[in-house]
Write a protein that holds these residues in place. Structure first.
Motif, PDB file in Angstrom:
ATOM      1  N   PRO A  99       0.828  -1.196   0.000  1.00 40.52           N
ATOM      2  CA  PRO A  99       0.000   0.000   0.000  1.00 40.52           C
ATOM      3  C   PRO A  99       0.873   1.262   0.000  1.00 40.52           C
ATOM      4  O   PRO A  99       2.047   1.208   0.373  1.00 40.52           O
ATOM      5  CB  PRO A  99      -0.796  -0.116   1.298  1.00 40.52           C
ATOM      6  N   ASP A 100       0.285   2.348  -0.411  1.00 42.31           N
ATOM      7  CA  ASP A 100       0.967   3.637  -0.416  1.00 42.31           C
ATOM      8  C   ASP A 100       1.291   4.022   1.032  1.00 42.31           C
ATOM      9  O   ASP A 100       0.376   4.164   1.850  1.00 42.31           O
ATOM     10  CB  ASP A 100       0.018   4.661  -1.062  1.00 42.31           C
ATOM     11  N   ALA A 102       1.879   6.674   2.378  1.00 42.00           N
ATOM     12  CA  ALA A 102       1.205   7.910   2.803  1.00 42.00           C
ATOM     13  C   ALA A 102      -0.195   7.609   3.344  1.00 42.00           C
ATOM     14  O   ALA A 102      -0.715   8.351   4.170  1.00 42.00           O
ATOM     15  CB  ALA A 102       1.130   8.874   1.634  1.00 42.00           C
ATOM     16  N   LYS A 103      -0.797   6.521   2.855  1.00 41.18           N
ATOM     17  CA  LYS A 103      -2.159   6.185   3.282  1.00 41.18           C
ATOM     18  C   LYS A 103      -2.180   5.033   4.264  1.00 41.18           C
ATOM     19  O   LYS A 103      -3.250   4.548   4.650  1.00 41.18           O
ATOM     20  CB  LYS A 103      -3.004   5.822   2.054  1.00 41.18           C
ATOM     21  N   ALA A 104      -1.010   4.566   4.647  1.00 41.08           N
ATOM     22  CA  ALA A 104      -0.962   3.414   5.542  1.00 41.08           C
ATOM     23  C   ALA A 104      -0.314   3.791   6.864  1.00 41.08           C
ATOM     24  O   ALA A 104       0.346   4.826   6.980  1.00 41.08           O
ATOM     25  CB  ALA A 104      -0.179   2.280   4.892  1.00 41.08           C
ATOM     26  N   GLN A 105      -0.528   2.935   7.839  1.00 41.90           N
ATOM     27  CA  GLN A 105       0.140   3.092   9.121  1.00 41.90           C
ATOM     28  C   GLN A 105       1.471   2.360   8.984  1.00 41.90           C
ATOM     29  O   GLN A 105       1.608   1.478   8.138  1.00 41.90           O
ATOM     30  CB  GLN A 105      -0.740   2.395  10.144  1.00 41.90           C
ATOM     31  N   LYS A 166      -7.644   0.172   7.545  1.00 38.37           N
ATOM     32  CA  LYS A 166      -6.533   0.979   7.048  1.00 38.37           C
ATOM     33  C   LYS A 166      -5.309   0.063   6.961  1.00 38.37           C
ATOM     34  O   LYS A 166      -4.968  -0.600   7.948  1.00 38.37           O
ATOM     35  CB  LYS A 166      -6.274   2.134   8.028  1.00 38.37           C
ATOM     36  N   TRP A 201       2.610  -6.427   4.988  1.00 40.69           N
ATOM     37  CA  TRP A 201       1.492  -5.490   5.153  1.00 40.69           C
ATOM     38  C   TRP A 201       0.193  -6.288   5.256  1.00 40.69           C
ATOM     39  O   TRP A 201       0.099  -7.425   4.805  1.00 40.69           O
ATOM     40  CB  TRP A 201       1.425  -4.502   3.989  1.00 40.69           C
ATOM     41  N   GLU A 203      -4.362  -5.618   6.244  1.00 43.45           N
ATOM     42  CA  GLU A 203      -5.431  -4.687   6.579  1.00 43.45           C
ATOM     43  C   GLU A 203      -6.483  -5.461   7.352  1.00 43.45           C
ATOM     44  O   GLU A 203      -6.933  -6.516   6.917  1.00 43.45           O
ATOM     45  CB  GLU A 203      -6.016  -4.094   5.285  1.00 43.45           C
ATOM     46  N   GLU A 234     -10.260   4.902  14.185  1.00 41.25           N
ATOM     47  CA  GLU A 234      -9.275   5.973  14.039  1.00 41.25           C
ATOM     48  C   GLU A 234      -9.198   6.818  15.326  1.00 41.25           C
ATOM     49  O   GLU A 234      -8.116   7.141  15.806  1.00 41.25           O
ATOM     50  CB  GLU A 234      -9.671   6.849  12.842  1.00 41.25           C
TER      51      GLU A 234
END
Ligand SMILES: [Cu+2]
Length: 256
Positions: A99-100, A102-105, A166, A201, A203, A234
């Motif tokens: 995943p990107d 920037a959009k992942a933890q 996420k 990774w 989700e 979140e």
């Protein structure tokens, strides 16, 4: 009422990639049952057909029937479909399509006998430099005291907090021997190798508290190398994260 995590069959699946893993596991079991029953019937058939009473003299002619050949070809085709059609694409997706960031933890998980150090980058989002010579009982991650990026980092021992729905990227490494990061409800098992950093990774699609286990016999305390995966909203994650970050600020959870 809380959903039961473990039952007679597979534990619940809370990951986006788990369904394919479950297909493979379930279909392999179906085929194993078919093979087991098939061979069992064949065995009994042979016991009866080739019993001494009916065959006083041994035959040395080779087998003429084609059935066994076709059955074996069938087994090879089914296994090839499972491997090429299901296992390899899933593995490739898991290994290549990250995943990107920037959009992942993102967290680091540093295993040791017999705990999981979960390294959070703190408010700056940058992991501080770590090195073996800095490891002490107060600094289990081995954070370099001279690195500013590490000042706000914290270690959530045996507790991996993550946000539901996420993706999360985990950098796995080990301080001593080979461990294996296993989360049954995520259908995830990854060996942790000393001297390597392995990126995985996943989700999670459900909130709750789940087991993290070590799946590689790593010493006398292997049985207690158990962590918790806490999947939360979140907001709940942010509350927890801010608390931890504040403790670092006030020195309550300081490494130095
Ligand atoms: Cu272990």
């Amino acid at each position: 009422m809380e959903e039961k995590i473990y039952g007679y069959w597979l534990p619940i699946d809370i990951s986006t990639h788990g369904q394919v893993v479950d297909w493979i596991i379930n279909w392999l079991h179906v085929f194993m049952v078919l093979l087991f029953v098939g061979w069992g019937i064949f065995f009994v058939y042979c016991l009866l057909k080739f019993r001494q009473g009916a065959n006083p003299k041994a035959t040395y002619d080779p087998v003429k029937g084609k059935v066994s050949k076709y059955v074996e070809i069938g087994v090879v085709i089914v296994e090839a479909i499972l491997l090429v059609g299901l296992s390899v694409p899933l593995w490739a997706q898991f290994k290549n399509d990250f995943p990107d960031p920037a959009k992942a933890q993102e967290v680091r998980v540093v295993s040791e006998q017999f705990a999981w150090n979960i390294h959070y980058a703190g408010n700056d989002g940058i992991f501080g430099r770590t090195a073996p010579q800095f490891v002490t009982s107060d600094n289990l991650l081995g954070l370099d005291p001279d690195d500013a990026a590490g000042k706000d980092d914290f270690n959530a021992i045996n507790t991996l907090h993550m946000v539901v729905n996420k993706p999360i990227i985990v950098h796995l490494s080990s301080k001593d021997v080979i461990h294996s990061f296993k989360v049954p409800v995520l259908r995830l098992t990854q060996d942790v190798i000393p001297g390597q950093e392995i990126k995985i990774w996943f989700e999670a699609t459900k909130t709750g508290t789940f087991d993290i286990a070590c799946a590689q016999l790593c010493g006398l305390g292997h049985y207690r190398m158990r962590g918790q995966l806490i999947v939360e909203s979140e907001e709940a994650f942010k509350t927890w994260f801010d608390e931890q970050a504040a403790e670092v600020e006030t020195g309550e959870d300081d490494f130095f």
